[in-house]
Design a protein around this motif. Structure first.
Motif, PDB file in Angstrom:
ATOM      1  N   THR A   1      32.486  44.945  49.742  1.00 57.38           N
ATOM      2  CA  THR A   1      33.154  45.253  48.709  1.00 57.38           C
ATOM      3  C   THR A   1      33.158  46.823  48.498  1.00 57.38           C
ATOM      4  O   THR A   1      32.593  47.604  49.080  1.00 57.38           O
ATOM      5  CB  THR A   1      32.391  44.828  47.245  1.00 57.38           C
ATOM      6  N   GLU A   2      34.361  47.204  47.472  1.00 59.51           N
ATOM      7  CA  GLU A   2      34.258  48.472  47.270  1.00 59.51           C
ATOM      8  C   GLU A   2      34.880  48.818  46.028  1.00 59.51           C
ATOM      9  O   GLU A   2      35.439  47.827  45.345  1.00 59.51           O
ATOM     10  CB  GLU A   2      34.939  49.371  48.141  1.00 59.51           C
ATOM     11  N   GLY A   3      34.649  50.053  45.238  1.00 58.55           N
ATOM     12  CA  GLY A   3      35.042  50.345  44.060  1.00 58.55           C
ATOM     13  C   GLY A   3      35.098  51.801  43.734  1.00 58.55           C
ATOM     14  O   GLY A   3      34.660  52.552  44.668  1.00 58.55           O
TER      15      GLY A   3
ATOM     16  N   ILE B   1      33.835  48.284  37.648  1.00 60.33           N
ATOM     17  CA  ILE B   1      32.671  47.691  37.885  1.00 60.33           C
ATOM     18  C   ILE B   1      32.616  46.977  39.085  1.00 60.33           C
ATOM     19  O   ILE B   1      33.350  45.992  39.506  1.00 60.33           O
ATOM     20  CB  ILE B   1      32.318  46.538  36.518  1.00 60.33           C
ATOM     21  N   LEU B   2      31.580  47.368  39.753  1.00 56.37           N
ATOM     22  CA  LEU B   2      31.379  46.731  41.337  1.00 56.37           C
ATOM     23  C   LEU B   2      30.474  45.470  41.108  1.00 56.37           C
ATOM     24  O   LEU B   2      29.406  45.574  40.729  1.00 56.37           O
ATOM     25  CB  LEU B   2      30.886  47.841  42.104  1.00 56.37           C
ATOM     26  N   HIS B   3      30.944  44.258  41.651  1.00 56.41           N
ATOM     27  CA  HIS B   3      30.126  43.135  41.703  1.00 56.41           C
ATOM     28  C   HIS B   3      30.041  42.943  43.203  1.00 56.41           C
ATOM     29  O   HIS B   3      30.939  42.901  44.150  1.00 56.41           O
ATOM     30  CB  HIS B   3      30.832  41.971  41.147  1.00 56.41           C
ATOM     31  N   HIS B   4      28.682  43.053  43.794  1.00 54.72           N
ATOM     32  CA  HIS B   4      28.457  42.753  45.144  1.00 54.72           C
ATOM     33  C   HIS B   4      28.411  41.177  45.515  1.00 54.72           C
ATOM     34  O   HIS B   4      27.592  40.445  45.093  1.00 54.72           O
ATOM     35  CB  HIS B   4      27.196  43.450  45.590  1.00 54.72           C
ATOM     36  N   PRO B   5      29.148  40.785  46.487  1.00 52.53           N
ATOM     37  CA  PRO B   5      29.064  39.432  46.783  1.00 52.53           C
ATOM     38  C   PRO B   5      27.790  38.862  47.551  1.00 52.53           C
ATOM     39  O   PRO B   5      27.501  37.830  47.399  1.00 52.53           O
ATOM     40  CB  PRO B   5      30.308  39.103  47.715  1.00 52.53           C
ATOM     41  N   ASP B   6      27.004  39.863  47.997  1.00 52.82           N
ATOM     42  CA  ASP B   6      25.659  39.656  48.585  1.00 52.82           C
ATOM     43  C   ASP B   6      24.388  39.582  47.769  1.00 52.82           C
ATOM     44  O   ASP B   6      23.286  38.955  48.160  1.00 52.82           O
ATOM     45  CB  ASP B   6      25.392  40.246  49.831  1.00 52.82           C
TER      46      ASP B   6
ATOM     47  N   LEU C   1      24.520  41.457  40.810  1.00 50.01           N
ATOM     48  CA  LEU C   1      24.560  42.867  40.778  1.00 50.01           C
ATOM     49  C   LEU C   1      25.815  43.198  40.278  1.00 50.01           C
ATOM     50  O   LEU C   1      26.931  43.187  40.884  1.00 50.01           O
ATOM     51  CB  LEU C   1      24.056  43.341  42.404  1.00 50.01           C
ATOM     52  N   SER C   2      25.949  44.068  39.152  1.00 50.65           N
ATOM     53  CA  SER C   2      27.193  44.680  38.524  1.00 50.65           C
ATOM     54  C   SER C   2      26.724  46.086  38.465  1.00 50.65           C
ATOM     55  O   SER C   2      25.937  46.373  37.693  1.00 50.65           O
ATOM     56  CB  SER C   2      27.730  44.022  37.471  1.00 50.65           C
ATOM     57  N   LEU C   3      27.349  47.002  39.120  1.00 45.08           N
ATOM     58  CA  LEU C   3      27.400  48.496  38.956  1.00 45.08           C
ATOM     59  C   LEU C   3      28.386  49.143  38.093  1.00 45.08           C
ATOM     60  O   LEU C   3      29.590  49.057  38.495  1.00 45.08           O
ATOM     61  CB  LEU C   3      27.236  49.111  40.325  1.00 45.08           C
ATOM     62  N   GLU C   4      28.355  49.614  36.982  1.00 43.00           N
ATOM     63  CA  GLU C   4      29.320  50.307  36.215  1.00 43.00           C
ATOM     64  C   GLU C   4      29.330  51.746  36.931  1.00 43.00           C
ATOM     65  O   GLU C   4      28.584  52.828  36.931  1.00 43.00           O
ATOM     66  CB  GLU C   4      28.845  50.483  34.946  1.00 43.00           C
ATOM     67  N   LEU C   5      30.425  51.888  37.661  1.00 46.39           N
ATOM     68  CA  LEU C   5      30.676  53.023  38.658  1.00 46.39           C
ATOM     69  C   LEU C   5      30.654  54.344  37.773  1.00 46.39           C
ATOM     70  O   LEU C   5      30.327  55.448  38.239  1.00 46.39           O
ATOM     71  CB  LEU C   5      31.650  52.698  39.564  1.00 46.39           C
ATOM     72  N   SER C   6      31.537  54.213  36.449  1.00 45.31           N
ATOM     73  CA  SER C   6      31.545  55.637  35.900  1.00 45.31           C
ATOM     74  C   SER C   6      30.041  56.036  35.559  1.00 45.31           C
ATOM     75  O   SER C   6      30.102  57.400  35.214  1.00 45.31           O
ATOM     76  CB  SER C   6      32.435  55.157  34.622  1.00 45.31           C
TER      77      SER C   6
END
Length: 178
Positions: free
Chosen positions: A150-152, A157-162, A166-171
């Protein structure tokens, strides 16, 4: 095996020395923007992994590597099952995850050299965060090597499939005004 080996060479305070594919490579101290980004990602990962794996740890600048390399990644995650690998300043095998925060001066080293060393060492997840370009790329190890999982970028908001949940608010990662 590096069980009791101490690898510490001081060039000047704050400088880092790594053995990468048989070559000694040293870096200047990380910029403040790099340090802020690293600290923010570490907090996010600690919050996530403390919920799913309380015995696991997210650590900064803990070394590891195959025979011709000794890396000091910006961040690693070792699972609770890997905890016995942890020594005073390094781990004896590949961690579950390595995250490199690329500065403009380290982008090539991180994205090519460290990427291939981690792939060869069988690190399950390799993340490359470019704070200047506001981009996070997450690679996962497959039978054929790393594949982009995945990438963002920017304010995604990055959601990792593995990593379920896990959700990362990139800002929140990007240094403001740095």
């Amino acid at each position: 095996m590096r069980d009791e080996l101490e690898l510490e060479i001081l060039i000047e305070p704050g400088y880092r020395l790594e053995l990468l594919a048989g070559q000694l490579v040293w870096d200047r101290p990380a910029e403040v923007a790099h340090q802020r980004c690293t600290r923010r990602l570490q907090r996010m990962l600690e919050e996530y992994f403390s919920q799913i794996d309380p015995r696991g740890e997210v650590l900064a600048s803990v070394g590891f590597g195959p025979e011709d390399s000794f890396l000091l990644p910006d961040l690693i995650y070792i699972s609770g099952e890997q905890h016995q690998l942890l020594r005073k300043a390094f781990i004896t095998e590949a961690p579950t995850l390595v995250a490199e925060i690329s500065s403009p001066s380290t982008r090539e080293k991180d994205s090519i050299l460290k990427f291939s060393i981690c792939e060869r060492a069988r690190v399950q997840h390799f993340w490359l965060l470019d704070y200047a370009g506001q981009r996070l790329q997450c690679y996962a190890l497959t039978e054929k090597g790393y594949a982009l999982a995945t990438e963002g970028a920017n304010n995604n908001i990055l959601h990792h499939p593995d990593f379920a949940g896990l959700s990362l608010e990139l800002s929140a990662l990007w240094p403001q005004g740095s």
